[in-house]
Scaffold this active site. Structure first.
Site, PDB file in Angstrom:
ATOM      1  N   PRO A 123     -16.017  19.558 -24.798  1.00 49.19           N
ATOM      2  CA  PRO A 123     -15.897  18.600 -25.898  1.00 49.19           C
ATOM      3  C   PRO A 123     -17.227  17.867 -26.080  1.00 49.19           C
ATOM      4  CG  PRO A 123     -14.121  18.312 -24.289  1.00 49.19           C
ATOM      5  CD  PRO A 123     -15.136  19.213 -23.668  1.00 49.19           C
ATOM      6  N   LYS A 124     -17.587  17.611 -27.310  1.00 49.59           N
ATOM      7  CA  LYS A 124     -18.788  16.812 -27.570  1.00 49.59           C
ATOM      8  C   LYS A 124     -18.377  15.340 -27.517  1.00 49.59           C
ATOM      9  CE  LYS A 124     -22.719  16.340 -30.694  1.00 49.59           C
ATOM     10  NZ  LYS A 124     -22.647  14.870 -30.800  1.00 49.59           N
ATOM     11  N   VAL A 125     -18.515  14.758 -26.364  1.00 53.33           N
ATOM     12  CA  VAL A 125     -18.086  13.385 -26.139  1.00 53.33           C
ATOM     13  C   VAL A 125     -18.961  12.444 -26.957  1.00 53.33           C
ATOM     14  CG1 VAL A 125     -17.735  11.585 -24.414  1.00 53.33           C
ATOM     15  CG2 VAL A 125     -17.256  13.975 -23.850  1.00 53.33           C
TER      16      VAL A 125
END
Length: 579
Positions: A123-125
């Site tokens: 996930p692209k936090v």
């Protein structure tokens, strides 16, 4: 931090292909004025963000304006704008932050994956990027991303963030990690909850000179170990052993773009412990940390989520006039994509609403999709310095009783009246749409709302319509003569409710015109105010002249012979078409 990514032009063109759009038609003096004005605003926002930890504008709006400024500078050959970074960011990163290229869609991801192997998706936090430096297992530095080479030293804040281990079980001289400080969430669903302004809250807490209770709610997601084990699985295992468990939990091996798309969709709709804005695909192998430079990391790419709202530039302002004389303001936009729709226009309502919103050509706006996919103006994020307002129509000139003739000032309302009466619920003229009426309005004999009843098929064909189609239109026009009186009442624009029309027993114009206010009130759905309004309209000389024309044309038709012939012709045509 996210804002620093915008300094890389390559990232800009990947993320915002609209930068190749047509340049504004400005003089050099105007261009200098507009560019300088936007630069000044961005600098003020930068100062508040980097020096005070204040987010005066959303990141999405800031990025949109930064990209637009870059476009203007390319159009007018000006120098690229650089964010005003804090002068106190003097701590050198032991390994530079490269930033990450953003790919537009699944196809772009597939092309990138063809030349890379041993791939993992995370996930692209959505948070604040940092470097963590451990020497002999002890945290000795926590550095904000800054410009990728230098940042601010935040080590004093680390002790107040339980998620950051102050010590790890390592005898290595130095361990350098890169990751994202994020605001912890409980069951956050990106598709419904959005960004929650989480990144700005973290940035504010970290840059504030005061201790913030929010530090206790900050987590850390490690996405980079520049000089760690060559194998991704080994890196993830070791990070977990040190207490950085999230990377191991949220890193998935992928073989192709379909795998990436599946995880992207799943994480977009599933409860997560952090806010995300897309996914990142990592290649396991990467060069040694000493070779990392801002803007040059090709071993990882991002595929962001489609934003619920996008920015666009207003190209012009149109004023549409409806059949009842109401004026609506429509913005013509530089085309943008929202979900599966290409948006080029947005209706913003009345003249009053337009004046309150104060939006003209050149302004930058945010657009979203409302119910049923209708474009909606959310807000104006930038107004051009030079305000050249278009002249709107005179609202007093247009009423429910105006524009029964196609005079120059009445073209829009007249066209709206024609488009209305051809609808299935009114006179039911199949295949005759707005574009058809535009052609027919060029015929000199079309001098009033019902003049099309007298046209010949040759006149219709002379507008560029094929002879066969012209014959069909001519027959459809003549079939309207058999429509009952209540439909012609609607065609005139008299506001009689559907229930009242269904209950109306009148079958001639003379009977209808004899009705007084009390007689209208006896029909369902008509009160005193509406009854008076209907009586007033029926006394209008322009409307009366149209009724007189219809009477001359024997409309509605009462001849049973005529009616049977028309109906038989329609049935024969329908049968032929089916065959």
């Amino acid at each position: 931090m996210k804002r620093i990514f915008i300094i890389f032009l390559a990232l800009i063109t990947l993320t915002f292909p609209a930068l190749s759009a047509v340049c504004p038609a400005w003089t050099p003096m105007r261009a200098h004025k507009e560019i300088s004005s936007l630069q000044q605003q961005l600098r003020q926002w930068d100062d508040a963000y980097y020096r005070q930890g204040l987010n005066s504008v959303t990141d999405a709006d800031y990025d949109s304006l930064q990209y637009r400024l870059t476009q203007w500078q390319q159009c007018f050959k000006g120098p690229d704008y650089q964010p005003q970074l804090p002068s106190s960011g003097a701590t050198l990163h032991p390994v530079a932050h490269t930033g990450i290229k953003k790919l537009r869609d699944k196809l772009a991801v597939a092309y990138w994956m063809r030349n890379h192997n041993d791939l993992w998706v995370q996930p692209k936090v959505d948070g604040v990027a940092v470097s963590l430096v451990y020497r002999h297992g002890k945290l000795v530095s926590l550095i904000s991303r800054g410009d990728g080479l230098r940042g601010e030293e935040w080590l004093m804040k680390a002790a107040s963030i339980p998620a950051i281990p102050l010590n790890i079980d390592s005898e290595q001289d130095e361990v350098i990690l890169q990751g994202e400080l994020f605001l912890k969430m409980s069951g956050h669903q990106q598709d419904s909850a959005g960004g929650k302004n989480a990144r700005a809250q973290v940035a504010g807490a970290m840059m504030s000179k005061q201790s913030s209770p929010l530090l206790n709610d900050i987590g850390i997601f490690i996405w980079g170990w520049p000089d760690g084990p060559a194998d991704m699985a080994d890196r993830l295992h070791q990070l977990t052993q040190w207490g950085f468990t999230l990377a191991g939990e949220w890193s998935k091996s992928v073989r192709n773009e379909d795998d990436v798309a599946d995880w992207r969709e799943r994480w977009f709709r599933s409860p997560l412990p952090f806010v995300t804005d897309g996914v990142v695909v990592h290649q396991s192998s990467r060069p040694a940390g000493k070779n990392w430079l801002p803007g040059e990391g090709d071993w990882a790419v991002a595929w962001k989520y489609q934003p619920p709202e996008v920015s666009s530039e207003v190209l012009s302002v149109d004023f549409s006039i409806g059949r009842t004389g109401k004026i609506a303001v429509v913005l013509n936009l530089q085309s943008v994509q929202l979900d599966d729709k290409t948006v080029r226009r947005v209706n913003i309502g009345s003249l009053r609403s337009w004046r309150e919103r104060d939006v003209i050509a050149g302004d930058q706006v945010i657009i979203s999709l409302a119910g049923q996919g209708i474009p909606r103006l959310e807000r104006v994020i930038w107004r051009v310095a030079e305000r050249n307002y278009p002249q709107p129509p005179d609202a007093a000139s247009f009423t429910p009783l105006s524009c029964y003739q196609p005079t120059p000032d009445c073209q829009k309302q007249f066209l709206a009246r024609l488009s209305w009466l051809s609808q299935k619920s009114v006179l039911d003229i199949p295949g005759v749409q707005r574009s058809t009426w535009l052609r027919l309005m060029k015929i000199p004999d079309v001098t009033h709302l019902f003049a099309w009843l007298t046209l010949t098929s040759d006149q219709i064909a002379a507008t560029g319509i094929s002879s066969e189609r012209a014959q069909q239109i001519w027959r459809s026009f003549n079939l309207t003569r058999q429509q009952p009186l209540r439909r012609w009442i609607s065609a005139l624009g008299i506001p009689v409710p559907r229930k009242a029309l269904d209950a109306l027993t009148d079958n001639s114009w003379d009977t209808l015109l004899q009705r007084d206010r009390e007689a209208w009130q006896r029909l369902p759905g008509i009160g005193a105010v509406l009854a008076q309004r209907i009586v007033f309209m029926l006394q209008d000389t322009g409307l009366r002249s149209l009724i007189a024309f219809l009477q001359q044309q024997s409309i509605p038709a009462t001849s049973s012979v005529f009616g049977v012939g028309i109906i038989e012709n329609r049935q024969a045509e329908s049968k032929t078409q089916r065959q």
